[in-house]
Design a protein around this motif. Sequence first.
Motif, PDB file in Angstrom:
ATOM      1  N   SER A  42      -1.873   1.208  -0.517  1.00  0.00           N
ATOM      2  CA  SER A  42      -0.730   1.316  -1.715  1.00  0.00           C
ATOM      3  C   SER A  42      -0.069  -0.012  -1.324  1.00  0.00           C
ATOM      4  O   SER A  42       1.168  -0.261  -1.351  1.00  0.00           O
ATOM      5  N   GLY A  43      -0.765  -1.147  -1.263  1.00  0.00           N
ATOM      6  CA  GLY A  43      -0.177  -2.545  -0.976  1.00  0.00           C
ATOM      7  C   GLY A  43      -0.528  -3.271   0.218  1.00  0.00           C
ATOM      8  O   GLY A  43      -0.795  -2.237   1.420  1.00  0.00           O
ATOM      9  N   SER A  44      -0.194  -4.209   0.393  1.00  0.00           N
ATOM     10  CA  SER A  44      -0.513  -4.888   1.768  1.00  0.00           C
ATOM     11  C   SER A  44       0.169  -4.152   3.070  1.00  0.00           C
ATOM     12  O   SER A  44       1.690  -4.075   3.112  1.00  0.00           O
ATOM     13  N   GLY A  45      -0.667  -3.951   3.909  1.00  0.00           N
ATOM     14  CA  GLY A  45       0.041  -3.201   5.243  1.00  0.00           C
ATOM     15  C   GLY A  45       0.375  -1.772   5.091  1.00  0.00           C
ATOM     16  O   GLY A  45       0.948  -1.184   6.021  1.00  0.00           O
ATOM     17  N   ASN A  46       0.120  -1.181   3.861  1.00  0.00           N
ATOM     18  CA  ASN A  46       0.629   0.260   3.586  1.00  0.00           C
ATOM     19  C   ASN A  46      -0.732   1.088   3.434  1.00  0.00           C
ATOM     20  O   ASN A  46      -1.401   0.901   2.537  1.00  0.00           O
ATOM     21  N   PHE A  47      -1.028   2.005   4.472  1.00  0.00           N
ATOM     22  CA  PHE A  47      -2.328   2.859   4.114  1.00  0.00           C
ATOM     23  C   PHE A  47      -1.754   4.401   4.485  1.00  0.00           C
ATOM     24  O   PHE A  47      -0.865   4.657   5.307  1.00  0.00           O
ATOM     25  N   THR A  48      -2.730   5.152   4.026  1.00  0.00           N
ATOM     26  CA  THR A  48      -2.706   6.643   4.174  1.00  0.00           C
ATOM     27  C   THR A  48      -4.036   7.417   4.278  1.00  0.00           C
ATOM     28  O   THR A  48      -5.064   6.822   3.731  1.00  0.00           O
TER      29      THR A  48
END
Length: 237
Positions: A172-178
């Motif tokens: 969900s954007g650079s550096g944000n993961f799930t």
Amino acid sequence: MRVPSNCQRNINLLTFDPDGDHVQCRHGSNSYECSTCTPPSVISLSSSCSLSFSPTNSSSDEGSYAVQLMMEDFPRQTITLTHDSGSIVSISTSSSMSRIPVQFVFKVDPAAPSCTAGEYLPRFLPPTPEHGAQFFIDINEMIEINIRAEATQSVITELLFSGPVNMVKNSSGSGNFTLRWTPSVSQNDDKESHPICFAVQATASSSVYQSELRCVIVRVGNIPFIATPSPPPITCK
């Protein structure tokens, strides 16, 4: 796994035994455990399953190394095992009960402009779980692991991970993961402990940089404790 040649890196491999046995690591030592069994010269291994890489100024150390380890569990006291055939064997605290191979490639890259986490090398931020964290869920219950990282002098490009075969990764954007996963009966996930490991990767020009490695454990069946052996010898059938 990769690290710049001028940066210190300590890698704590995930060790977990739900029975409370003592877990140790060693280098593979024979043809059943490794191929070309010489341990990599650039890293040191402790029996507690920690790998350490020290900075080097020699470009000759750059390149890829095969790491071939064995992870073993030892009883915390002498135990007696009874096989189905009726034979009895005694296992002391110095004898391993089982072993599994841990094999991966360790790559020493050219030196980075900085070894400070959060600049070229990605740095984890909250709410990223800490290494060794445990999660307890039931069958058919989805777990969501949120991972966040930053790098001010490089561009975060991806999340590298290992886990259950049907785990799904989203960004969900650079550096944000799930990471999301739902255990099921059909996959024999119930009453099992499932390791999930991950690292964030970034690039700057043609160079590639990785964060530290983190691993967590997802225990299915809501058993929020680790069993430990009782004081007297144990007889198993």
